[in-house]
Enzyme design. Structure first.
Site, PDB file in Angstrom:
ATOM      1  CE  LYS A   1      -4.021  -2.180   2.113  1.00 34.68           C
ATOM      2  NZ  LYS A   1      -4.977  -2.185   3.217  1.00 34.68           N
TER       3      LYS A   1
ATOM      4  CG  ASP B   1      -8.119  -0.133   3.760  1.00 29.50           C
ATOM      5  OD1 ASP B   1      -8.872  -0.929   3.164  1.00 29.50           O
ATOM      6  OD2 ASP B   1      -6.878  -0.233   3.744  1.00 29.50           O
TER       7      ASP B   1
HETATM    8  P1  NDP Z   1       1.151  -3.223   9.759  1.00 27.33           P
HETATM    9  O1  NDP Z   1       2.211  -4.257   9.638  1.00 27.33           O
HETATM   10  O2  NDP Z   1       1.305  -1.938   9.008  1.00 27.33           O
HETATM   11  O3  NDP Z   1       1.015  -2.806  11.318  1.00 27.33           O
HETATM   12  C1  NDP Z   1       0.974  -3.784  12.302  1.00 27.33           C
HETATM   13  C2  NDP Z   1       0.565  -3.188  13.643  1.00 27.33           C
HETATM   14  O4  NDP Z   1       0.356  -4.275  14.544  1.00 27.33           O
HETATM   15  C3  NDP Z   1       1.607  -2.286  14.284  1.00 27.33           C
HETATM   16  O5  NDP Z   1       0.938  -1.289  15.015  1.00 27.33           O
HETATM   17  C4  NDP Z   1       2.343  -3.262  15.233  1.00 27.33           C
HETATM   18  O6  NDP Z   1       2.911  -2.640  16.373  1.00 27.33           O
HETATM   19  C5  NDP Z   1       1.201  -4.126  15.691  1.00 27.33           C
HETATM   20  N1  NDP Z   1       1.586  -5.485  16.138  1.00 27.33           N
HETATM   21  C6  NDP Z   1       2.040  -6.498  15.368  1.00 27.33           C
HETATM   22  N2  NDP Z   1       2.246  -7.606  16.141  1.00 27.33           N
HETATM   23  C7  NDP Z   1       1.918  -7.258  17.420  1.00 27.33           C
HETATM   24  C8  NDP Z   1       1.926  -7.959  18.656  1.00 27.33           C
HETATM   25  N3  NDP Z   1       2.279  -9.236  18.744  1.00 27.33           N
HETATM   26  N4  NDP Z   1       1.538  -7.288  19.758  1.00 27.33           N
HETATM   27  C9  NDP Z   1       1.157  -5.982  19.689  1.00 27.33           C
HETATM   28  N5  NDP Z   1       1.110  -5.268  18.538  1.00 27.33           N
HETATM   29  C10 NDP Z   1       1.501  -5.905  17.412  1.00 27.33           C
HETATM   30  O7  NDP Z   1      -0.207  -3.969   9.411  1.00 27.33           O
HETATM   31  P2  NDP Z   1      -1.549  -3.311   8.824  1.00 27.33           P
HETATM   32  O8  NDP Z   1      -1.788  -2.064   9.587  1.00 27.33           O
HETATM   33  O9  NDP Z   1      -1.483  -3.234   7.348  1.00 27.33           O
HETATM   34  O10 NDP Z   1      -2.670  -4.418   9.156  1.00 27.33           O
HETATM   35  C11 NDP Z   1      -3.143  -4.624  10.492  1.00 27.33           C
HETATM   36  C12 NDP Z   1      -4.327  -5.594  10.500  1.00 27.33           C
HETATM   37  O11 NDP Z   1      -5.468  -5.042   9.861  1.00 27.33           O
HETATM   38  C13 NDP Z   1      -4.059  -6.919   9.773  1.00 27.33           C
HETATM   39  O12 NDP Z   1      -4.587  -7.968  10.585  1.00 27.33           O
HETATM   40  C14 NDP Z   1      -4.836  -6.789   8.479  1.00 27.33           C
HETATM   41  O13 NDP Z   1      -5.244  -8.048   7.981  1.00 27.33           O
HETATM   42  C15 NDP Z   1      -6.033  -5.963   8.948  1.00 27.33           C
HETATM   43  N6  NDP Z   1      -6.703  -5.222   7.845  1.00 27.33           N
HETATM   44  C16 NDP Z   1      -8.007  -5.538   7.546  1.00 27.33           C
HETATM   45  C17 NDP Z   1      -8.688  -4.867   6.539  1.00 27.33           C
HETATM   46  C18 NDP Z   1     -10.112  -5.219   6.239  1.00 27.33           C
HETATM   47  O14 NDP Z   1     -10.646  -4.789   5.198  1.00 27.33           O
HETATM   48  N7  NDP Z   1     -10.808  -5.958   7.094  1.00 27.33           N
HETATM   49  C19 NDP Z   1      -8.041  -3.812   5.736  1.00 27.33           C
HETATM   50  C20 NDP Z   1      -6.668  -3.530   6.150  1.00 27.33           C
HETATM   51  C21 NDP Z   1      -6.037  -4.234   7.159  1.00 27.33           C
HETATM   52  P3  NDP Z   1       4.408  -1.978  16.315  1.00 27.33           P
HETATM   53  O15 NDP Z   1       4.245  -0.672  15.612  1.00 27.33           O
HETATM   54  O16 NDP Z   1       4.777  -1.833  17.740  1.00 27.33           O
HETATM   55  O17 NDP Z   1       5.265  -2.954  15.554  1.00 27.33           O
END
Ligand code: NDP
Length: 270
Positions: A66, A102
């Site tokens: 993205k 989104d």
């Molecule tokens: P990113 O990789 O950009 O961000 C991940 C986020 O999750 C960060 O804030 C990260 O924290 C946090 N994170 C990851 N692992 C952990 C953990 N074990 N404990 C705590 N925090 C954690 O991912 P996206 O933002 O692109 O996607 C996030 C979710 O949203 C996904 O599950 C995706 O499938 C879903 N999604 C669903 C959509 C829909 O249409 N339903 C559309 C878009 C996304 P940190 O910054 O500290 O690393």
């Protein structure tokens, strides 16, 4: 010639977008083709450029491209600029435009369940999905939007970036103790790894709506956690997926599909 659309991602084999857009097309009597294209991790730009060069009319972009799609677009909508990420592209006389549907997809799905105006909203995560959601959430005029993230500094930066749009604050999970919320949205990818978030018990009340952007059969780990904490309605992100697709379909085709039957069919097929 039939207009050609696609979803680009990696991996992309699991994507439900072709089925969703085929259902929208059938419902609105439109002729189009929609396929999955797996771009190599280091080859998104070549793949998307090739797609448009070969006559592609528009595409959706999913994980992990993205941000690259944001850089690829010649023109950006305001909400794509805000999000710093693009999930929808289309070609017209002015070049390739990038948008982010989104946030509006999330809000349209949430509106089925509660009005956000005057509510206290907690958004967990500070990645791409959270960035895409903030502008649309603030536009609903909540009383407060708190963004909490494992890396608290990222949440604070996001809050700073969106401060002009409404009452927003960024923090770490440990700073949430004692604060109840009307709505808690999980925009982290923790559920994908089956990890529970370190959330205080004081977050939940029986009327708190818990929403996980992730979806699947049964409750996600986050929704299990919310249920155990005593939260009320438990919602997953399947509706957001369908609503963001409907907005992309509208941008491309000028027709608004009825999302409810498409969502019901997808839910039944999970
Ligand atoms: P990113 O990789 O950009 O961000 C991940 C986020 O999750 C960060 O804030 C990260 O924290 C946090 N994170 C990851 N692992 C952990 C953990 N074990 N404990 C705590 N925090 C954690 O991912 P996206 O933002 O692109 O996607 C996030 C979710 O949203 C996904 O599950 C995706 O499938 C879903 N999604 C669903 C959509 C829909 O249409 N339903 C559309 C878009 C996304 P940190 O910054 O500290 O690393």
């Amino acid at each position: 010639m039939t207009d050609r659309y696609a979803v680009l991602g990696n991996p992309v084999a699991h994507s439900k977008s072709p089925a969703i857009h085929a259902a929208f097309a059938a419902q609105t009597g439109q002729k189009l083709r929609y396929e999955r294209i797996e771009a190599p991790l280091a080859g998104f730009i070549e793949t998307v450029a090739d797609f448009f060069a070969m006559g592609g009319a528009g595409c959706n972009v999913t994980v992990p491209f993205k941000e690259e799609a944001f850089r690829f677009a010649n023109l950006l909508t305001e909400r794509a600029e805000q999000a710093g990420a693009v999930n929808t592209l289309w070609l017209d006389d002015e070049g390739v435009t990038g948008d982010n549907t989104d946030g509006v997809g999330l809000v349209r799905d949430l509106r089925r369940h509660l009005a956000l105006a005057g509510r206290r909203v907690l958004l967990l995560g500070a990645g791409g999905a959270a960035r895409g959601a903030i502008g649309a959430l603030l536009a609903e005029r909540p009383a407060a939007l708190v963004v909490a993230n494992r890396s608290a500094d990222k949440a604070a930066l996001l809050a700073e970036r969106f401060a002009a749009l409404g009452p927003i604050r960024g923090c770490g999970y440990e700073d949430l103790a004692g604060e109840p919320f009307d709505l808690v949205v999980n925009a982290t990818s923790a559920s994908l790894a089956g990890a529970a978030l370190p959330l205080p018990a004081s977050l939940w009340r029986p009327e708190t709506v818990a929403y996980d952007m992730m979806y699947g059969r049964g409750l996600t780990p986050f929704l299990e956690q919310a249920r155990a904490g005593g939260a009320g309605p438990l919602l997953d992100g399947l509706g957001m997926l369908v609503e963001q697709a409907a907005e992309a379909f509208f941008l491309w085709r000028g027709a608004r599909p009825d999302t409810a039957p498409v969502l019901a069919d997808l839910r039944a097929g999970l």
